[in-house]
Design a protein around this motif. Structure first.
Motif, PDB file in Angstrom:
ATOM      1  N   ARG A 106      25.359 -19.750  15.358  1.00 17.41           N
ATOM      2  CA  ARG A 106      25.689 -21.168  15.531  1.00 17.41           C
ATOM      3  C   ARG A 106      26.418 -21.692  14.287  1.00 17.41           C
ATOM      4  N   GLN A 107      27.377 -22.598  14.471  1.00  9.71           N
ATOM      5  CA  GLN A 107      28.078 -23.198  13.338  1.00  9.71           C
ATOM      6  C   GLN A 107      27.266 -24.350  12.761  1.00  9.71           C
ATOM      7  N   PHE A 108      27.319 -24.489  11.426  1.00  7.45           N
ATOM      8  CA  PHE A 108      26.670 -25.608  10.745  1.00  7.45           C
ATOM      9  C   PHE A 108      27.676 -26.489  10.006  1.00  7.45           C
ATOM     10  N   PHE A 109      28.965 -26.234  10.191  1.00  5.86           N
ATOM     11  CA  PHE A 109      30.041 -27.125   9.782  1.00  5.86           C
ATOM     12  C   PHE A 109      29.971 -27.508   8.304  1.00  5.86           C
ATOM     13  N   GLY A 110      29.750 -26.500   7.456  1.00  2.00           N
ATOM     14  CA  GLY A 110      29.767 -26.706   6.017  1.00  2.00           C
ATOM     15  C   GLY A 110      28.491 -27.237   5.414  1.00  2.00           C
ATOM     16  N   LEU A 111      27.412 -27.334   6.191  1.00  2.00           N
ATOM     17  CA  LEU A 111      26.139 -27.854   5.689  1.00  2.00           C
ATOM     18  C   LEU A 111      25.156 -26.719   5.427  1.00  2.00           C
ATOM     19  N   PRO A 112      24.307 -26.847   4.404  1.00  2.00           N
ATOM     20  CA  PRO A 112      23.187 -25.906   4.287  1.00  2.00           C
ATOM     21  C   PRO A 112      22.252 -26.078   5.486  1.00  2.00           C
ATOM     22  N   PHE A 113      21.706 -24.972   5.976  1.00  2.00           N
ATOM     23  CA  PHE A 113      20.747 -25.089   7.067  1.00  2.00           C
ATOM     24  C   PHE A 113      19.485 -25.801   6.609  1.00  2.00           C
ATOM     25  N   TRP A 114      19.050 -25.507   5.380  1.00  2.00           N
ATOM     26  CA  TRP A 114      17.770 -26.047   4.913  1.00  2.00           C
ATOM     27  C   TRP A 114      17.857 -26.293   3.415  1.00  2.00           C
ATOM     28  N   GLN A 115      17.667 -27.544   3.006  1.00  2.00           N
ATOM     29  CA  GLN A 115      17.673 -27.890   1.587  1.00  2.00           C
ATOM     30  C   GLN A 115      16.241 -28.146   1.115  1.00  2.00           C
ATOM     31  N   ILE A 116      15.851 -27.429   0.074  1.00  2.00           N
ATOM     32  CA  ILE A 116      14.526 -27.587  -0.520  1.00  2.00           C
ATOM     33  C   ILE A 116      14.701 -28.408  -1.789  1.00  2.00           C
ATOM     34  N   LEU A 117      14.197 -29.653  -1.772  1.00  2.00           N
ATOM     35  CA  LEU A 117      14.439 -30.606  -2.848  1.00  2.00           C
ATOM     36  C   LEU A 117      13.123 -31.167  -3.373  1.00  2.00           C
ATOM     37  N   ILE A 128      14.586 -13.692   9.831  1.00  2.00           N
ATOM     38  CA  ILE A 128      15.651 -14.695   9.892  1.00  2.00           C
ATOM     39  C   ILE A 128      16.948 -13.925  10.111  1.00  2.00           C
ATOM     40  N   ARG A 129      17.677 -14.233  11.196  1.00  7.39           N
ATOM     41  CA  ARG A 129      18.797 -13.362  11.527  1.00  7.39           C
ATOM     42  C   ARG A 129      19.933 -14.110  12.249  1.00  7.39           C
ATOM     43  N   LYS A 130      21.096 -13.431  12.289  1.00  7.14           N
ATOM     44  CA  LYS A 130      22.293 -13.855  13.022  1.00  7.14           C
ATOM     45  C   LYS A 130      22.830 -15.186  12.511  1.00  7.14           C
ATOM     46  N   PHE A 131      23.045 -15.236  11.181  1.00  2.00           N
ATOM     47  CA  PHE A 131      23.627 -16.432  10.556  1.00  2.00           C
ATOM     48  C   PHE A 131      25.140 -16.260  10.493  1.00  2.00           C
ATOM     49  N   LEU A 132      25.879 -17.348  10.776  1.00  2.00           N
ATOM     50  CA  LEU A 132      27.339 -17.319  10.780  1.00  2.00           C
ATOM     51  C   LEU A 132      27.866 -18.084   9.568  1.00  2.00           C
ATOM     52  N   PHE A 133      28.703 -17.429   8.763  1.00  2.00           N
ATOM     53  CA  PHE A 133      29.398 -18.086   7.657  1.00  2.00           C
ATOM     54  C   PHE A 133      30.806 -18.447   8.127  1.00  2.00           C
ATOM     55  N   GLU A 134      31.066 -19.731   8.303  1.00  2.00           N
ATOM     56  CA  GLU A 134      32.377 -20.173   8.774  1.00  2.00           C
ATOM     57  C   GLU A 134      33.042 -21.182   7.838  1.00  2.00           C
ATOM     58  N   ASN A 135      32.259 -21.875   6.999  1.00  2.00           N
ATOM     59  CA  ASN A 135      32.798 -22.917   6.138  1.00  2.00           C
ATOM     60  C   ASN A 135      32.134 -22.855   4.770  1.00  2.00           C
ATOM     61  N   PRO A 136      32.848 -23.261   3.704  1.00  2.00           N
ATOM     62  CA  PRO A 136      32.215 -23.335   2.379  1.00  2.00           C
ATOM     63  C   PRO A 136      30.986 -24.244   2.418  1.00  2.00           C
ATOM     64  N   GLY A 137      29.955 -23.861   1.679  1.00  2.00           N
ATOM     65  CA  GLY A 137      28.740 -24.666   1.600  1.00  2.00           C
ATOM     66  C   GLY A 137      27.651 -24.263   2.561  1.00  2.00           C
ATOM     67  N   GLU A 138      27.956 -23.370   3.490  1.00  2.00           N
ATOM     68  CA  GLU A 138      26.925 -22.946   4.438  1.00  2.00           C
ATOM     69  C   GLU A 138      26.026 -21.899   3.787  1.00  2.00           C
ATOM     70  N   THR A 139      24.732 -22.112   3.910  1.00  2.00           N
ATOM     71  CA  THR A 139      23.732 -21.211   3.354  1.00  2.00           C
ATOM     72  C   THR A 139      22.447 -21.407   4.150  1.00  2.00           C
ATOM     73  N   ILE A 140      21.610 -20.393   4.212  1.00  2.00           N
ATOM     74  CA  ILE A 140      20.358 -20.555   4.951  1.00  2.00           C
ATOM     75  C   ILE A 140      19.407 -21.498   4.227  1.00  2.00           C
ATOM     76  N   MET A 141      19.199 -21.257   2.941  1.00  3.83           N
ATOM     77  CA  MET A 141      18.325 -22.119   2.149  1.00  3.83           C
ATOM     78  C   MET A 141      18.969 -22.406   0.805  1.00  3.83           C
ATOM     79  N   GLN A 142      18.968 -23.676   0.431  1.00  5.10           N
ATOM     80  CA  GLN A 142      19.417 -24.086  -0.897  1.00  5.10           C
ATOM     81  C   GLN A 142      18.252 -24.707  -1.633  1.00  5.10           C
ATOM     82  N   PHE A 143      17.968 -24.187  -2.821  1.00  7.67           N
ATOM     83  CA  PHE A 143      16.846 -24.678  -3.625  1.00  7.67           C
ATOM     84  C   PHE A 143      17.380 -25.567  -4.737  1.00  7.67           C
ATOM     85  N   GLY A 144      17.067 -26.872  -4.626  1.00  4.97           N
ATOM     86  CA  GLY A 144      17.493 -27.834  -5.620  1.00  4.97           C
ATOM     87  C   GLY A 144      18.974 -28.115  -5.529  1.00  4.97           C
TER      88      GLY A 144
END
Length: 326
Positions: A106-117, A128-144
């Motif tokens: 699935r596309q996430f249109f340049g957004l992190p899937f999950w931000q841990i703040l 955790i599987r089948k992640f699509l990289f289509e745009n800058p900034g897409e990541t499964i988890m971003q910490f901080g």
């Protein structure tokens, strides 16, 4: 007498409010009807409930019928902004592998899937599987991020594998560490499932960004069988120990993926690489450049790599190499 009675009430209230709230996920769908209860509670609803309760929380699982249970997110998960949340995938009957977050490319249109703040977040026991990289900034988890730290967080005992991208040259950051002091990434599998039944072509990697500053990240006892580089370090005080790079074990079996790098470190990062196993890396197992810190490479085992270690542009500071075998 009255003072003792008031003190007892206040103490009892503190004990009650400090206890953790537990939410039980009983559905694998991604529906959010605003309630997490015994009738229906998705993982998304449980996260939102934990975000709203203002106290330490755990999320456990009891989804009916046998697994694996596939959770197909329809969009990014809610940001974690409240401290002290533990998500325990192993609680689902069937153990590790019974719960799968499946993105289905699935596309996430340049957004992190999950931000841990927030501090003291932990997750364990998921595939955790089948992640699509289509745009800058897409990541499964971003910490901080640059403004908000996520201290003392953990990713443990997860299997992350199978990704895809049709965009040449795009950064493929599975997990992005931006500002996460004392983050621990341990006992995970990257590029392979829990059952170790298949090795998947995967180009995503762990990214530790310059915004991590000089704070500690521990990467311990993981298996990496990615296709390209596996850990990209641009900042932080990074301790890498007891990992396997390029294989699922230390038996020195053939590696069909031929990964390009295991660890790439540049900019102002401090690196301790101790007691790891590197196998079948085609460019260099460890590549170091432009560090303002002394780097330690010790007690590692290198086997059948094109080059074990490259070091360049270290601002005159030494790389201390000792007790490695090749």
């Amino acid at each position: 007498m009255h003072r003792r009675f008031i003190l007892l009430i206040l103490s009892s209230c503190w004990i009650f409010t400090s206890q953790a709230q537990n939410y039980v996920v009983n559905s694998s769908n991604d529906v959010d009807d605003g309630m997490c209860d015994g009738v229906h509670c998705s993982l998304r609803e449980a996260i939102k409930a934990a975000e709203a309760d203002g106290i330490p929380s755990t999320i456990t699982f009891n989804i009916p019928l046998s697994g694996p249970h596939l959770i197909n997110p329809t969009g990014p998960f809610p940001n974690i902004t409240q401290p002290d949340l533990s998500i325990i995938g192993e609680s689902q009957p069937g153990g590790p592998g019974a719960l799968v977050i499946e993105f289905n490319y699935r596309q996430f249109f340049g957004l992190p899937f999950w931000q841990i703040l927030a501090p003291r977040f932990s997750i364990s026991g998921f595939e955790i599987r089948k992640f699509l990289f289509e745009n800058p900034g897409e990541t499964i988890m971003q910490f901080g991020n640059g403004a908000i730290p996520a201290a003392n967080c953990q990713i443990r005992n997860c299997a992350i594998y199978e990704d895809n991208s049709f965009v040449p040259g795009l950064s493929k950051q599975l997990i992005t560490v931006s500002n996460a002091p004392d983050l621990v990434i341990s006992n995970n599998k990257f590029g392979i499932d829990f059952a170790v039944s298949n090795i998947f072509k995967m180009e995503g990697y762990l990214a530790i960004e310059a915004t991590q500053g000089g704070t500690l990240v521990t990467i311990d006892s993981n298996i990496f069988v990615n296709k390209v580089k596996m850990i990209d370090v641009k900042g932080g005080d990074v301790f890498i120990s007891k990992n396997i790079f390029g294989a699922v074990d230390t038996n020195k079996a053939n590696n069909l993926l031929l990964p390009s790098f295991a660890i790439v470190s540049s900019n102002n990062s401090k690196l301790d690489v101790i007691d790891n196993f590197f196998f079948g890396i085609t460019n260099a197992a460890i590549s170091l450049a432009n560090s303002s810190w002394i780097q330690f490479i010790s007690k590692n085992r290198f086997y059948n790599n094109s080059i074990d270690l490259i070091s360049a542009g270290g601002n005159g500071l030494p790389v201390l190499v000792s007790d490695n075998t090749a």
